[in-house]
Design a protein around this motif. Structure first.
Motif, PDB file in Angstrom:
ATOM      1  N   VAL A 198      45.107  43.118  45.526  1.00  0.00           N
ATOM      2  CA  VAL A 198      45.233  42.100  44.445  1.00  0.00           C
ATOM      3  C   VAL A 198      43.722  42.652  43.842  1.00  0.00           C
ATOM      4  CG1 VAL A 198      46.402  40.248  45.114  1.00  0.00           C
ATOM      5  CG2 VAL A 198      43.946  40.370  45.842  1.00  0.00           C
ATOM      6  N   GLY A 199      43.676  42.301  42.482  1.00  0.00           N
ATOM      7  CA  GLY A 199      42.219  42.767  41.692  1.00  0.00           C
ATOM      8  C   GLY A 199      41.314  41.457  41.855  1.00  0.00           C
ATOM      9  N   CYS A 200      40.138  41.637  42.336  1.00  0.00           N
ATOM     10  CA  CYS A 200      39.248  40.695  42.551  1.00  0.00           C
ATOM     11  C   CYS A 200      37.860  40.722  41.946  1.00  0.00           C
ATOM     12  CB  CYS A 200      39.032  40.403  44.036  1.00  0.00           C
ATOM     13  SG  CYS A 200      40.405  40.050  44.924  1.00  0.00           S
ATOM     14  N   SER A 217      40.912  40.242  38.517  1.00  0.00           N
ATOM     15  CA  SER A 217      40.746  41.413  37.786  1.00  0.00           C
ATOM     16  C   SER A 217      42.000  42.294  37.080  1.00  0.00           C
ATOM     17  CB  SER A 217      39.694  42.347  38.317  1.00  0.00           C
ATOM     18  OG  SER A 217      40.352  43.174  39.315  1.00  0.00           O
ATOM     19  N   ASP A 218      43.022  41.651  37.575  1.00  0.00           N
ATOM     20  CA  ASP A 218      44.230  42.282  36.905  1.00  0.00           C
ATOM     21  C   ASP A 218      44.787  41.574  35.773  1.00  0.00           C
ATOM     22  OD1 ASP A 218      44.606  43.942  39.302  1.00  0.00           O
ATOM     23  OD2 ASP A 218      45.606  42.537  40.469  1.00  0.00           O
ATOM     24  N   VAL A 219      44.122  42.176  34.686  1.00  0.00           N
ATOM     25  CA  VAL A 219      44.377  41.446  33.416  1.00  0.00           C
ATOM     26  C   VAL A 219      45.786  41.402  32.748  1.00  0.00           C
ATOM     27  CG1 VAL A 219      42.160  41.964  32.646  1.00  0.00           C
ATOM     28  CG2 VAL A 219      43.660  43.759  32.233  1.00  0.00           C
ATOM     29  N   ASP A 220      46.614  42.335  33.621  1.00  0.00           N
ATOM     30  CA  ASP A 220      48.209  42.363  33.249  1.00  0.00           C
ATOM     31  C   ASP A 220      48.960  41.554  34.251  1.00  0.00           C
ATOM     32  OD1 ASP A 220      47.663  44.264  35.475  1.00  0.00           O
ATOM     33  OD2 ASP A 220      49.105  45.745  34.496  1.00  0.00           O
ATOM     34  N   ALA A 221      48.352  40.887  35.053  1.00  0.00           N
ATOM     35  CA  ALA A 221      49.159  39.873  36.240  1.00  0.00           C
ATOM     36  C   ALA A 221      49.890  38.912  35.398  1.00  0.00           C
ATOM     37  CB  ALA A 221      48.135  39.366  37.040  1.00  0.00           C
ATOM     38  N   ASP A 222      50.584  38.154  36.074  1.00  0.00           N
ATOM     39  CA  ASP A 222      51.632  37.108  35.688  1.00  0.00           C
ATOM     40  C   ASP A 222      50.616  36.051  35.181  1.00  0.00           C
ATOM     41  OD1 ASP A 222      50.560  36.377  38.149  1.00  0.00           O
ATOM     42  OD2 ASP A 222      52.359  35.381  38.552  1.00  0.00           O
ATOM     43  N   ASN A 223      49.387  35.632  35.820  1.00  0.00           N
ATOM     44  CA  ASN A 223      48.543  34.902  35.258  1.00  0.00           C
ATOM     45  C   ASN A 223      47.057  35.653  35.420  1.00  0.00           C
ATOM     46  OD1 ASN A 223      46.468  32.805  34.967  1.00  0.00           O
ATOM     47  ND2 ASN A 223      48.298  31.544  35.087  1.00  0.00           N
TER      48      ASN A 223
END
Length: 405
Positions: free
Chosen positions: A276-278, A301-307
């Protein structure tokens, strides 16, 4: 002259709050968040100053900066003593530990560092500050970001400095190039030094934070992948044993490895803590900073994540990730507050601020959740007269802390 806009972080010390950014300038606030003074650490031979300091067990402040030595720039670890009555930082100064930069005219960009029981851990990454370009930028009034240089062919160097002797550990530890802003934690275990870091392949994501890039972020297919950093664990064997060509890491719960490439240099390869991006990681600082630990908390930090606004709890032993999230809500850096008398590492409360996306851009709030299960305990919302910007860093200080410092 460097800007004195100290807008990155805020930390309590000696009965005041200090605001930091990567310059020798700081501002001092009172418990009403009123600015009561400005300080300049340049007289302490500090040309720049990392945004994230540490505290020791006595409450002294430990910082990382850059100063000048006889033969060029040096990294400076500076200790400021907690005093009674409180004084200016320059009055609380005790001593500095110096480490020569690997590249004299290109010292590494350092936003944070780590400490353990016996060591300071300086991570010298391939993003550097060109001394000549920085001088030119200051003269011409250009932003200092124009002086940053990235060399992906240069190794990361881990400088392990003994707190007591102030000497560098004799083994050289290097790793394949990566970029980082924030360390998570570091500790010693069974003759190994463990260093956990939020890592990126390169600093290209920093170029996307300018206003003109943010305006086209949602249509830029290259935007999201550059923010997909991951938390990684580096394990540095402090007492290698023969045969030296074998993997020297013997710790459990990690796939990290380390090998000698010559008689004095060891290459360390990290393990992935969680996929996961943290960012803006937080721990139970008073209990486990610099010590063996299990949990950390962060925003994605995953700006394209589900949230893209969620908050996470990461189990470094299992890689399990728990989340707190709400639709159209974006969290700030969490702050961990231990429960009085707590016996477990995650027995406490997380405090963080939130904002909403459109159309509720004038709203903000503060949320309190149980750190063990991320269940909401309490929250408060505020309606303001204008849009609320997204915060990154923060801290928690009670009025009692100010009274008793």
């Amino acid at each position: 002259m460097m800007s004195d806009n100290t807008m990155i972080t805020v930390y309590p010390f000696n009965g005041s709050l200090y605001t930091f950014y990567e310059s020798p300038h700081l501002h001092r606030l009172d418990n009403g968040l009123n600015t009561v003074g400005a300080e300049n650490l340049a007289p302490l031979n500090l040309l720049s100053h990392a945004s994230h300091p540490h505290y020791d067990e006595q409450g002294n402040l430990i910082t990382l900066g850059l100063g000048l030595g006889l033969f060029g720039p040096k990294y400076k670890i500076t200790k400021f003593l907690k005093t009674n009555p409180p004084g200016l930082l320059t009055d609380c100064y005790q001593r500095q530990v110096s480490k020569t930069c690997s590249k004299i005219f290109n010292p590494s960009y350092m936003h944070s560092f780590s400490v353990t029981e016996n060591f300071y851990v300086l991570i010298e990454q391939p993003l550097s500050v060109s001394v000549t370009a920085a001088a030119s930028a200051m003269i011409k009034g250009r932003p200092l970001s124009s002086a940053l240089r990235w060399d992906g062919n240069t190794d990361v160097k881990f400088h392990i400095i003994n707190k007591k002797t102030e000497r560098k550990y004799p083994i050289k530890f290097v790793s394949k190039a990566f970029f980082f802003l924030h360390t998570i934690n570091a500790y010693e275990e069974a003759d190994h030094l463990v260093v956990d870091i939020c890592c990126y392949d390169s600093p290209a994501m920093m170029d996307l934070m300018f206003i003109e890039k943010l305006q086209t972020a949602q249509t830029d297919e290259n935007y999201a992948p550059l923010f997909s950093g991951r938390p990684k664990r580096f394990v540095l064997p402090l007492k290698p044993v023969p045969p030296y060509h074998h993997d020297q890491v013997t710790l459990k719960r990690t796939d990290a490895c380390a090998h000698f490439i010559d008689n004095n240099t060891m290459v360390v390869e990290p393990s992935l803590i969680a996929d996961v991006g943290c960012e803006t990681p937080a721990i139970n600082y008073e209990t486990v900073n610099g010590k063996s630990y299990r949990y950390f908390y962060a925003i994605t930090s995953d700006v394209d994540a589900d949230n893209a606004g969620k908050l996470m709890k990461v189990d470094t032993w299992s890689g399990h990730v728990s989340t707190w999230q709400e639709d159209n809500v974006y969290c700030s850096e969490p702050v961990f507050l231990s429960r009085p008398g707590a016996l477990k590492e995650d027995d406490g409360v997380l405090v963080f601020s939130i904002i909403w996306g459109k159309p509720h851009v004038n709203m903000t709030g503060i949320v309190f959740v149980d750190a063990s299960n991320l269940e909401t305990i309490a929250r408060v919302h505020f309606n303001l007269s204008g849009p609320v910007p997204k915060p990154l860093h923060g801290c928690f200080v009670s009025s009692w802390d100010f009274i008793n410092d």
